[in-house]
Design an enzyme around this catalytic site. Structure first.
Site, mmCIF file in Angstrom:
data_model
loop_
_atom_site.group_PDB
_atom_site.id
_atom_site.type_symbol
_atom_site.label_atom_id
_atom_site.label_comp_id
_atom_site.label_asym_id
_atom_site.label_seq_id
_atom_site.Cartn_x
_atom_site.Cartn_y
_atom_site.Cartn_z
ATOM 1 N N ALA A 51 0.815 -1.306 -0.020
ATOM 2 C CA ALA A 51 -0.063 -0.059 0.124
ATOM 3 C C ALA A 51 0.819 1.092 0.044
ATOM 4 C CB ALA A 51 -0.801 0.039 1.336
ATOM 5 N N GLY A 56 0.611 -5.078 0.656
ATOM 6 C CA GLY A 56 -0.371 -5.363 -0.214
ATOM 7 C C GLY A 56 0.153 -6.075 -1.483
ATOM 8 N N GLU A 107 3.783 -4.772 7.922
ATOM 9 C CA GLU A 107 2.894 -4.081 8.319
ATOM 10 C C GLU A 107 3.000 -3.700 10.041
ATOM 11 O OE1 GLU A 107 2.033 -6.283 6.170
ATOM 12 O OE2 GLU A 107 0.731 -5.331 4.992
ATOM 13 N N GLU A 149 0.141 -9.608 -0.735
ATOM 14 C CA GLU A 149 -1.407 -9.756 -0.648
ATOM 15 C C GLU A 149 -1.949 -10.080 -2.117
ATOM 16 O OE1 GLU A 149 -1.747 -6.685 2.205
ATOM 17 O OE2 GLU A 149 -2.779 -7.973 3.504
HETATM 18 N N1 CAA Z 1 4.468 3.338 -0.347
HETATM 19 C C1 CAA Z 1 4.924 4.586 -1.017
HETATM 20 N N2 CAA Z 1 5.947 4.807 -1.380
HETATM 21 C C2 CAA Z 1 6.900 3.827 -1.262
HETATM 22 C C3 CAA Z 1 6.611 2.349 -0.876
HETATM 23 C C4 CAA Z 1 5.375 2.339 -0.457
HETATM 24 N N3 CAA Z 1 4.980 0.991 0.207
HETATM 25 N N4 CAA Z 1 7.803 1.715 -1.051
HETATM 26 C C5 CAA Z 1 8.325 2.223 -1.705
HETATM 27 N N5 CAA Z 1 8.173 3.600 -1.959
HETATM 28 C C6 CAA Z 1 8.881 4.653 -2.599
HETATM 29 C C7 CAA Z 1 9.995 5.306 -1.767
HETATM 30 O O1 CAA Z 1 9.322 6.034 -0.621
HETATM 31 C C8 CAA Z 1 10.861 5.879 -2.774
HETATM 32 O O2 CAA Z 1 10.298 7.091 -3.185
HETATM 33 P P1 CAA Z 1 11.394 8.439 -3.083
HETATM 34 O O3 CAA Z 1 12.375 8.151 -4.091
HETATM 35 O O4 CAA Z 1 10.541 9.383 -3.637
HETATM 36 O O5 CAA Z 1 11.687 8.493 -1.758
HETATM 37 C C9 CAA Z 1 10.923 4.939 -3.734
HETATM 38 O O6 CAA Z 1 9.639 4.179 -3.520
HETATM 39 C C10 CAA Z 1 12.092 4.162 -3.825
HETATM 40 O O7 CAA Z 1 11.939 3.221 -2.424
HETATM 41 P P2 CAA Z 1 13.265 3.152 -1.502
HETATM 42 O O8 CAA Z 1 14.400 4.252 -1.903
HETATM 43 O O9 CAA Z 1 12.917 2.900 -0.328
HETATM 44 O O10 CAA Z 1 14.094 1.830 -2.143
HETATM 45 P P3 CAA Z 1 14.764 0.945 -1.245
HETATM 46 O O11 CAA Z 1 15.645 -0.103 -2.491
HETATM 47 O O12 CAA Z 1 15.901 1.489 -0.288
HETATM 48 O O13 CAA Z 1 13.991 0.039 -0.230
HETATM 49 C C11 CAA Z 1 12.054 -1.209 0.060
HETATM 50 C C12 CAA Z 1 13.090 -0.940 -0.939
HETATM 51 C C13 CAA Z 1 12.818 -2.074 1.032
HETATM 52 C C14 CAA Z 1 10.847 -2.266 -0.610
HETATM 53 C C15 CAA Z 1 11.403 -0.092 0.711
HETATM 54 O O14 CAA Z 1 11.220 0.884 -0.135
HETATM 55 C C16 CAA Z 1 10.412 -0.307 1.975
HETATM 56 O O15 CAA Z 1 10.556 -0.820 2.999
HETATM 57 N N6 CAA Z 1 9.134 0.101 1.369
HETATM 58 C C17 CAA Z 1 7.806 -0.197 2.097
HETATM 59 C C18 CAA Z 1 7.543 -1.378 2.134
HETATM 60 C C19 CAA Z 1 6.306 -1.721 3.116
HETATM 61 O O16 CAA Z 1 6.320 -1.446 4.294
HETATM 62 N N7 CAA Z 1 5.015 -2.170 2.528
HETATM 63 C C20 CAA Z 1 4.037 -2.164 3.389
HETATM 64 C C21 CAA Z 1 3.101 -1.193 3.174
HETATM 65 S S1 CAA Z 1 1.745 -1.202 4.225
HETATM 66 C C22 CAA Z 1 0.438 -2.170 3.382
HETATM 67 O O17 CAA Z 1 0.767 -2.883 2.281
HETATM 68 C C23 CAA Z 1 -0.804 -2.395 4.151
HETATM 69 C C24 CAA Z 1 -1.547 -3.415 3.832
HETATM 70 O O18 CAA Z 1 -1.794 -4.621 4.250
HETATM 71 C C25 CAA Z 1 -2.296 -3.382 2.423
#
Ligand code: CAA
Length: 255
Positions: free
Chosen positions: A62, A107, A130, A110
């Protein structure tokens, strides 16, 4: 549009196309995915492949920035939206195959779990992180992960929020196979293993198997008997059995 839907012969291909944000699911993208699934239901195709644009991620979950900026009361609406969009995969007349390269978090995992099959590249990393955000999975993860890998493992994965790499994902049954080389080609190949079979029969099989996790053995056997009777009554069953006797390939007509 951050979602592309194309047709490749008898396959529909849905691409999450927001690589700059690792294909994170904004509410708009979720709605677009839902619309795409509705279109697939009316396309002349026999399978749906789902992939993510770019080489880093299938989908990072998400859109956290969007989640954060919305009032808390919208979380239920968000979860209901995500759940209802992914549930559409179950109602599609064709099977879906998630092609997971790179990250499939939250997500993204998921969405993959809601597909009929999951293929992973060796660099695939799954996770439901999450809890690290102070949340729990909201798009079906607490229900589909235990059905795939068992409750004990699912609880551990969800409570620790840890990463599950491709090799482990295959070992515990989270993915069907890890594929070296071209994932799209592997998707076409796995689809090719079932696309010539009768669509209603494949759907009866899916309906029977998916009930295995949520009903008693007795009730499940009753469902199996009912669906196997329905299959038996189709012309496709006549054709399949006749083809066996005549030592030829069956030509199913989906009826
Ligand atoms: N939402 C919004 N933006 C996201 C994102 C997310 N889930 N995941 C990555 N991005 C964005 C980052 O903010 C970044 O944008 P900027 O360049 O503008 O800063 C871009 O994508 C690239 O990401 P990273 O610089 O973080 O890339 P990385 O290689 O260093 O790390 C990653 C990759 C480990 C996947 C890291 O991005 C991360 O941890 N992302 C979040 C993953 C997460 O927590 N997902 C769960 C979301 S909650 C959910 O899904 C609830 C549900 O049940 C539906």
């Amino acid at each position: 549009m951050a979602v592309d839907l194309t047709q490749d012969g008898e396959l529909a291909v849905l691409t999450l196309n927001r690589p700059e944000a690792l294909n994170a699911l904004s509410f708009q993208i979720l709605r677009d995915i839902g619309e795409a699934f509705d279109k697939v239901a009316h396309m002349d195709v026999r399978a749906l492949l789902i992939t993510g644009a770019g080489d880093k991620a299938f989908c990072a979950g998400a859109d956290i920035k969007e989640l954060r900026n919305r009032p808390l009361m919208d979380q239920k609406t968000g979860a209901e939206l995500g759940q209802s969009v992914f549930a559409k995969l179950d109602r599609l007349p064709v099977a879906s195959v998630a092609l997971v390269g790179g990250y499939a978090f939250g997500g993204g995992s998921e969405l993959a779990m809601a597909c009929t099959f999951r293929l992973a590249a060796p660099n695939a990393v799954f996770g439901l992180p999450e809890v690290k955000l102070g949340l729990i999975p909201g798009y079906g993860g607490t229900q589909r992960l235990p059905r795939l890998v068992g409750q004990g493992r699912a609880l551990e994965i969800i409570k620790t929020g840890r990463n599950v790499r491709a090799e482990e994902a295959e070992r515990i049954g989270l993915v069907n196979a890890v594929v070296e080389g071209d994932l799209m080609q592997a998707g076409r190949e796995i689809a090719g293993k079932f696309t010539r079979y009768s669509l209603p029969v494949l759907d009866f099989a899916r309906r029977a198997v998916t009930r295995a996790g949520d009903t008693t053995l007795e009730a499940g056997l009753e469902i199996e008997a009912d669906l196997s009777t329905l299959a038996y009554r189709l012309t496709d069953a006549e054709e399949g059995m006749a083809a066996f006797e005549e030592k030829r390939k069956a030509e199913f007509k989906d009826g």
